[in-house]
Scaffold this active site. Structure first.
Site, PDB file in Angstrom:
ATOM      1  N   SER A 276       0.600  -1.094  -0.161  1.00 52.63           N
ATOM      2  CA  SER A 276      -0.073  -0.171   0.078  1.00 52.63           C
ATOM      3  C   SER A 276       0.849   1.299   0.015  1.00 52.63           C
ATOM      4  O   SER A 276       1.667   1.479   0.922  1.00 52.63           O
ATOM      5  CB  SER A 276      -0.771   0.048   1.291  1.00 52.63           C
TER       6      SER A 276
ATOM      7  N   HIS B 213      -1.361  -1.452  -4.136  1.00 51.66           N
ATOM      8  CA  HIS B 213      -2.484  -1.025  -3.554  1.00 51.66           C
ATOM      9  C   HIS B 213      -2.550   0.530  -3.331  1.00 51.66           C
ATOM     10  O   HIS B 213      -1.639   1.010  -2.775  1.00 51.66           O
ATOM     11  CB  HIS B 213      -2.434  -1.848  -2.264  1.00 51.66           C
TER      12      HIS B 213
ATOM     13  N   ASP C 160      -4.898   3.496  -1.554  1.00 54.07           N
ATOM     14  CA  ASP C 160      -5.723   3.716  -0.503  1.00 54.07           C
ATOM     15  C   ASP C 160      -6.206   5.153  -0.759  1.00 54.07           C
ATOM     16  O   ASP C 160      -5.650   6.184  -0.246  1.00 54.07           O
ATOM     17  CB  ASP C 160      -5.160   3.506   0.736  1.00 54.07           C
TER      18      ASP C 160
ATOM     19  N   MET D 293      -8.911   8.014   0.562  1.00 54.71           N
ATOM     20  CA  MET D 293      -9.376   8.287   1.607  1.00 54.71           C
ATOM     21  C   MET D 293     -10.076   9.553   1.516  1.00 54.71           C
ATOM     22  O   MET D 293      -9.283  10.552   1.098  1.00 54.71           O
ATOM     23  CB  MET D 293      -8.783   8.176   3.084  1.00 54.71           C
TER      24      MET D 293
ATOM     25  N   HIS E 290      -8.426   0.804  -3.760  1.00 51.12           N
ATOM     26  CA  HIS E 290      -9.172   0.636  -2.423  1.00 51.12           C
ATOM     27  C   HIS E 290      -9.889   2.006  -2.073  1.00 51.12           C
ATOM     28  O   HIS E 290      -9.264   2.979  -1.354  1.00 51.12           O
ATOM     29  CB  HIS E 290      -8.360   0.233  -1.269  1.00 51.12           C
TER      30      HIS E 290
ATOM     31  N   MET F  51     -12.033   4.212   0.051  1.00 51.32           N
ATOM     32  CA  MET F  51     -12.537   4.517   1.562  1.00 51.32           C
ATOM     33  C   MET F  51     -13.179   5.601   1.376  1.00 51.32           C
ATOM     34  O   MET F  51     -12.642   6.513   2.186  1.00 51.32           O
ATOM     35  CB  MET F  51     -11.458   4.235   2.239  1.00 51.32           C
TER      36      MET F  51
ATOM     37  N   MET G 293     -11.113  -6.015   5.684  1.00 51.78           N
ATOM     38  CA  MET G 293     -10.431  -5.250   6.691  1.00 51.78           C
ATOM     39  C   MET G 293      -9.789  -5.827   7.823  1.00 51.78           C
ATOM     40  O   MET G 293     -10.960  -6.172   8.648  1.00 51.78           O
ATOM     41  CB  MET G 293     -11.003  -3.987   7.043  1.00 51.78           C
TER      42      MET G 293
ATOM     43  N   GLY H  79      -8.510   3.770   7.704  1.00 55.27           N
ATOM     44  CA  GLY H  79      -8.163   5.120   7.852  1.00 55.27           C
ATOM     45  C   GLY H  79      -6.793   5.455   7.970  1.00 55.27           C
ATOM     46  O   GLY H  79      -6.177   6.591   7.620  1.00 55.27           O
TER      47      GLY H  79
ATOM     48  N   GLY I  42      -2.540   3.729   7.936  1.00 56.17           N
ATOM     49  CA  GLY I  42      -1.382   2.759   8.303  1.00 56.17           C
ATOM     50  C   GLY I  42      -0.952   2.547   9.458  1.00 56.17           C
ATOM     51  O   GLY I  42      -1.276   3.226  10.607  1.00 56.17           O
TER      52      GLY I  42
ATOM     53  N   ASP J 248      -6.389  -6.738   4.498  1.00 57.32           N
ATOM     54  CA  ASP J 248      -5.696  -5.193   4.674  1.00 57.32           C
ATOM     55  C   ASP J 248      -5.836  -4.907   5.962  1.00 57.32           C
ATOM     56  O   ASP J 248      -6.747  -4.856   6.346  1.00 57.32           O
ATOM     57  CB  ASP J 248      -6.475  -4.680   3.581  1.00 57.32           C
ATOM     58  N   GLY J 249      -4.668  -4.607   6.394  1.00 59.21           N
ATOM     59  CA  GLY J 249      -4.520  -3.997   7.851  1.00 59.21           C
ATOM     60  C   GLY J 249      -3.603  -4.766   8.760  1.00 59.21           C
ATOM     61  O   GLY J 249      -4.059  -5.783   9.113  1.00 59.21           O
ATOM     62  N   GLY J 250      -2.477  -4.176   9.172  1.00 57.36           N
ATOM     63  CA  GLY J 250      -1.906  -4.744  10.154  1.00 57.36           C
ATOM     64  C   GLY J 250      -1.017  -5.962   9.822  1.00 57.36           C
ATOM     65  O   GLY J 250      -0.453  -6.876  10.516  1.00 57.36           O
TER      66      GLY J 250
ATOM     67  N   GLY K  74       1.483  -2.165   4.154  1.00 61.31           N
ATOM     68  CA  GLY K  74       1.820  -0.993   4.043  1.00 61.31           C
ATOM     69  C   GLY K  74       3.086  -0.594   4.701  1.00 61.31           C
ATOM     70  O   GLY K  74       4.240  -0.634   4.351  1.00 61.31           O
TER      71      GLY K  74
HETATM   72  C1  DX5 Z   1      -6.235   1.173   6.038  1.00 63.45           C
HETATM   73  C2  DX5 Z   1      -5.668   0.961   4.585  1.00 63.45           C
HETATM   74  C3  DX5 Z   1      -4.749  -0.163   4.668  1.00 63.45           C
HETATM   75  C4  DX5 Z   1      -3.276   0.389   5.068  1.00 63.45           C
HETATM   76  C5  DX5 Z   1      -2.437  -0.891   5.291  1.00 63.45           C
HETATM   77  O1  DX5 Z   1      -7.124   1.861   5.954  1.00 63.45           O
HETATM   78  O2  DX5 Z   1      -6.695   0.525   4.088  1.00 63.45           O
HETATM   79  O3  DX5 Z   1      -4.321  -0.261   3.117  1.00 63.45           O
HETATM   80  O4  DX5 Z   1      -2.721   1.194   4.628  1.00 63.45           O
HETATM   81  O5  DX5 Z   1      -1.419  -0.354   6.290  1.00 63.45           O
HETATM   82  P1  DX5 Z   1      -0.574  -1.111   7.315  1.00 63.45           P
HETATM   83  O6  DX5 Z   1      -0.015  -2.383   6.435  1.00 63.45           O
HETATM   84  O7  DX5 Z   1       0.484  -0.189   7.791  1.00 63.45           O
HETATM   85  O8  DX5 Z   1      -1.525  -1.657   8.333  1.00 63.45           O
HETATM   86 ZN    ZN Z   2      -6.361  -0.512   1.696  1.00 63.16          ZN
END
Ligand code: DX5
Ligand code: ZN
Length: 216
Positions: free
Chosen positions: A7, A32, A34, A36, A65, A67, A136, A141, A143, A174-176, A196
């Site tokens: 990401s 990816h 993101d 927002m 993606h 959001m 998710m 929101g 990273g 996606d996430g963590g 990310g």
């Molecule tokens: C969160 C995003 C993710 C995020 C992932 O809202 O959709 O794609 O950037 O970042 P990490 O891998 O640091 O959680």
């Molecule tokens: Zn994402």
């Protein structure tokens, strides 16, 4: 074999082109993106202009993606010859089936995402129309947040549902995601991992991608 989609939200925007080139060199599969809007999620990232600049720096395909509220109004902005997926949130679409059809009619594969508190069961009616389901594993929101481990059960459930119904969508998480939990997430059923901070936080992005790709 799973796919890795770094990401760019966590990239250094002052040298985005170079960072995207580095993930490609390391063996990433998708980029990816993101997006927002500060309404659907409490943060503003970037829009289609940034993506359209960065696609010139890589031959990889892009995984968008959204959001954002009213994603249906912005689909065309992200349609390029390098866009592979456009994903909208189930929670942001009053007419989810219409949004999915809109993406597919634009010649792009359609994804549907759910937040951590949204049950995967809310995806059953859209599943046959979607190419991708994005689970998710943090509240969207930002990273750099911690993986919510109860999401593993959602991934397993969704994989089972896909098998039971003979469907073909891919499961993206996606996430963590990091080197420590990636193997468990793939075992649970993920086909695509988004990462990310675990990629762009590294001193050696190229090597970090290779480490990810070698876990499974
Ligand atoms: C969160 C995003 C993710 C995020 C992932 O809202 O959709 O794609 O950037 O970042 P990490 O891998 O640091 O959680
Ligand atoms: Zn994402």
């Amino acid at each position: 074999m799973f796919k890795l989609a770094p990401s760019i939200l966590s990239a250094d925007f002052s040298c985005l082109g170079q960072q995207v080139a580095a993930v490609e060199k390391g063996g990433a599969d998708l980029i990816h993106v993101d997006v927002m809007d500060g309404h659907f999620v409490p943060n503003i990232s970037f829009g289609s202009a940034v993506m359209k600049s960065v696609i010139k720096c890589s031959s990889l395909k892009f995984d968008v993606h959204l959001m954002i509220e009213n994603p249906d109004d912005y689909i065309e902005d992200f349609v390029t010859d390098k866009t592979e997926y456009i994903t909208v949130h189930q929670e942001a679409c009053r007419h989810l089936h219409r949004a999915v059809q809109h993406i597919k009619n634009s010649g792009i594969k359609a994804g549907v995402s759910v937040n951590p508190a949204t049950p995967v069961e809310t995806l059953t009616e859209i599943a046959e129309y979607a190419d991708l389901m994005l689970i998710m594993s943090v509240n969207p929101g930002f990273g750099g947040q911690r993986f919510i481990s109860s999401c593993l059960k959602k991934i397993e459930k969704l994989k089972q549902f896909r098998e039971d119904n003979g469907l073909g969508f891919l499961i993206e998480v996606d996430g963590g995601v990091n080197l420590g939990n990636a193997a468990d997430i793939v075992k649970a059923g993920a086909d695509i991992l988004v990462a990310g901070s675990a990629v762009f936080g590294s001193d050696n992005i190229e090597k970090q991608i290779m480490l990810f790709k070698s876990i499974f």
